[in-house]
Design an enzyme around this catalytic site. Sequence first.
Site, short mmCIF file in Angstrom:
data_model
loop_
_atom_site.label_atom_id
_atom_site.label_comp_id
_atom_site.label_asym_id
_atom_site.label_seq_id
_atom_site.Cartn_x
_atom_site.Cartn_y
_atom_site.Cartn_z
N LYS A 188 -15.09 -0.38 -13.80
CA LYS A 188 -14.69 -1.14 -15.00
C LYS A 188 -15.82 -2.05 -15.46
O LYS A 188 -16.19 -2.06 -16.63
CB LYS A 188 -13.44 -1.99 -14.67
CG LYS A 188 -13.18 -3.12 -15.68
CD LYS A 188 -11.97 -3.95 -15.32
CE LYS A 188 -12.20 -5.15 -14.43
NZ LYS A 188 -12.83 -6.32 -15.06
N ASN A 189 -16.39 -2.80 -14.51
CA ASN A 189 -17.36 -3.82 -14.91
C ASN A 189 -18.71 -3.24 -15.30
O ASN A 189 -19.57 -3.94 -15.83
CB ASN A 189 -17.52 -4.87 -13.79
CG ASN A 189 -16.28 -5.75 -13.71
OD1 ASN A 189 -15.44 -5.74 -14.61
ND2 ASN A 189 -16.15 -6.49 -12.63
N ARG B 109 -14.89 -20.42 -17.95
CA ARG B 109 -15.76 -19.28 -18.30
C ARG B 109 -16.65 -19.72 -19.47
O ARG B 109 -16.54 -19.21 -20.59
CB ARG B 109 -14.94 -18.04 -18.70
CG ARG B 109 -13.75 -17.68 -17.82
CD ARG B 109 -14.08 -17.07 -16.48
NE ARG B 109 -14.77 -15.81 -16.47
CZ ARG B 109 -14.19 -14.62 -16.27
NH1 ARG B 109 -12.90 -14.53 -16.16
NH2 ARG B 109 -14.91 -13.53 -16.22
N VAL C 267 -20.01 -20.31 -21.93
CA VAL C 267 -21.05 -19.37 -22.40
C VAL C 267 -22.37 -20.10 -22.62
O VAL C 267 -23.21 -19.64 -23.37
CB VAL C 267 -20.62 -18.64 -23.70
CG1 VAL C 267 -19.55 -17.62 -23.42
CG2 VAL C 267 -20.21 -19.61 -24.77
N ASP C 268 -22.54 -21.25 -21.95
CA ASP C 268 -23.76 -22.02 -22.19
C ASP C 268 -25.03 -21.22 -21.91
O ASP C 268 -26.02 -21.32 -22.63
CB ASP C 268 -23.73 -23.32 -21.36
CG ASP C 268 -23.47 -23.06 -19.88
OD1 ASP C 268 -22.63 -22.21 -19.56
OD2 ASP C 268 -24.12 -23.71 -19.03
N LEU C 269 -25.01 -20.38 -20.87
CA LEU C 269 -26.23 -19.64 -20.53
C LEU C 269 -26.53 -18.56 -21.57
O LEU C 269 -27.69 -18.28 -21.88
CB LEU C 269 -26.10 -19.02 -19.14
CG LEU C 269 -25.91 -20.04 -18.02
CD1 LEU C 269 -25.61 -19.35 -16.69
CD2 LEU C 269 -27.15 -20.92 -17.88
N ASP D 29 -14.83 -10.72 -6.44
CA ASP D 29 -13.74 -9.81 -6.85
C ASP D 29 -13.04 -9.15 -5.67
O ASP D 29 -12.07 -8.41 -5.86
CB ASP D 29 -14.30 -8.72 -7.79
CG ASP D 29 -14.75 -9.30 -9.12
OD1 ASP D 29 -14.38 -10.44 -9.42
OD2 ASP D 29 -15.49 -8.60 -9.84
N VAL E 26 -17.88 -18.78 -6.71
CA VAL E 26 -18.27 -18.25 -8.03
C VAL E 26 -17.37 -18.80 -9.13
O VAL E 26 -17.85 -19.31 -10.14
CB VAL E 26 -18.26 -16.70 -8.02
CG1 VAL E 26 -18.65 -16.15 -9.39
CG2 VAL E 26 -19.21 -16.17 -6.95
N ARG F 85 -5.31 -3.71 -15.59
CA ARG F 85 -6.58 -3.94 -16.28
C ARG F 85 -7.76 -3.39 -15.47
O ARG F 85 -8.81 -3.07 -16.05
CB ARG F 85 -6.81 -5.45 -16.52
CG ARG F 85 -5.96 -6.04 -17.62
CD ARG F 85 -6.39 -7.47 -17.95
NE ARG F 85 -7.82 -7.59 -17.82
CZ ARG F 85 -8.45 -8.42 -16.99
NH1 ARG F 85 -7.76 -9.24 -16.24
NH2 ARG F 85 -9.75 -8.44 -16.91
#
Length: 473
Positions: free
Chosen positions: A61-62, A159, A161-163, A350, A372, A445
Site C-alpha cells: 500500500k505505502n 501529522r 507538513v512543515d518539512l 506500522d 515515530v 484500508r
Amino acid sequence: MATSFCSFNVPKSQDPPKPLNPSLQNPPSPPLHLHNQNHSSKLVITGPSKLSGHVAISGSKNSSLPILAATLFCSGTSKLANVPCLSDTRAMASVLASLGAEVQVLGDEILVNADGVRSVEPCPDEIRKCEVGSSSLGRCWPGSAPPRSPCRGCDIGARPVDLYVQGLRALGAVVELRDGKVQAYAANGRGLVGGTFQLDYPSVGATETLMMAACLADGVTLLSNVAKEPEVVALARFLIESGACIEGAGSNKIVIKGKSWLHGSECKIDPDRIETGTFMLAAAITRSCISMSPVIPSHVSCLTEKLRAAGCKIRQRSHDTLEILAVSTDGANLNGFNVKTGPFPAFPTDLQPQTMALLTTCNGSSIVEESVFNKRMGHANELLKLGARIQVCGSTALVLGKDKGSLLSGSSPIAKDLRGGMSLVLAGLAATGNTEISGVSHIDRGYENIDAKLQSLGADVKRLIPLTCSESQ
Ligand code: EPU
C-alpha cells in the site's frame, strides 16, 4: 515573488510530443470504489486458532500510493502492476481521476495517463479517504491540498507538513495556507529550481514529495537526512525508469538532477512488508507454522530478529518465501522482548500494535516504545477488553505477558486505526471464544481480503455486513 498562480515545471516547448495511449483515450469508467467494504461491517473471529498453509502477500500500500502520485509527473501512460485492491489505493486512483487523469483499473494493474491534468486541486472528500494528502503538493502545476493534520487516514498523532513546506520552499516554491488549504506555486513564475535541503527528521512522505518535485526542477537538488524506507527506494526506481536522474535513494542523502520532462513507465509494486510482518506475527501469536510469498526478507529483518530471539524459527525457503514456525516442541512459551520503533531500518511503527498483541501472550514483561507517532497507543485500551495486561504511559507501554501462553478471551473491541485494528484481529485469533471487531473499514484500508486470507490459513473468521434498508425489506 509571484502575485498570482502560475504554472511551474510545465514541460518546455522543445519537449518531445507525448502520444496518448489510444487505449486510454476513452477509457471505461474505472471501478474506483470497493463495494464489498461496508463502513459498519464487523469481523467475528472464533478462537483460539491454529494456522497452517501458505499465504500470498499483496503489493505494498505505502509503495503504491506515492508511485500513483508520481504518475502525475509523467507524460504518456504509466502502468503499475501488483497494486493491492484496497480502499486507500482506490481512493488515490479516484484523486487522480478527479484531477483529470485517465485512470484504468484492470485487476491488480492501474494505468494512468495524466496528460490532461492542468491543475492540482484534489477533491477534499477523496483526499480524506486515505493517506495521500501531501504527495500532490510536489506536482508540477499549481497545487493545493487540504492541510495534512485533519485529513489523513489514521488518527495516530500529529501529522504536520512543515518539512514538506520548508523543502518545497528550498526549491523555490511559494507555499501558503489559504482558505484552509495548503497552496503551492513557483515563486519565479517558471518552475522549481534545484536546491539543498536537510530534513530535521527523516520523514517518509516529505522525502518522497521532495524527491518527486526535484525530478522536474531546474538544476541539481541535494536532500539530506532523508528517509531510507524501502518505499522511498521503490519510488526512486519508478522515477528513474521514467527518465529521472536520482542517486542515493536508500541512503541518507539523495541527489537529483532535474529533467525537463519524465515519460510514463511500467513498474511492479514490491510485496507489502507490513502485511508480511503482520502474518509473521499472526503465526507467532497462534503458535503456528505458515509460509508466505512473495516477500523481500531484508524488508522484515528487524522483526525476524526479534521473533527469533522470542523463540520462533524463521526460514527462508527461497529468495522470496519465508516460513515461520512458532510451535514449541518442548512446551516452552515464547519469550517477551522490548521494542522501540524508529525510521527504517529500525523497528517499523506500522508493526508496533500487532507486536504488542503478541507480547501479551509471551513470557515476562516487555516494553514497547513508540517514537515515530505521538498518539499510536490507542489499541492498548482495546486489547485490555480481551484480557491483556498493558500499562501505557505517554508513548511507552509496559506489557505484562502470560506465563502459560495466551489467556486472552473473546470480546467486542473497536478498530480505531489501521494497524491498531489489525492488532485486535491478531489478539482475536489467539483469544478463546468470539471476538467481534467493529471499525473494520480501518483495517480494509491496508489489508487486502484479510478475512479470506485468514480463512485460507484455517482461522474461523467471518465478515458480518449489515443489510441496507432496501435489502432488509
Ligand atoms: N513529520 C513532521 N513533519 C513533517 C512530516 C512528518 O514532523 O513535515 C513527523 C510526523 O508527525 C511523524 C513522523 O514525522 O511523527 C513520521 O512521519 P512520516 O512523514 O515519516 O510518515 P508518513 O509519510 O506520513 C508513512 C506511511 C505510514 C508510516 C510512516 C512511517 C504512507 C502512506 N504512510 O507515513 O504508514 O507509519 O510513513 O513509516 O506511506 C500505515 O500504513 O499504517 C501508516 C501510517
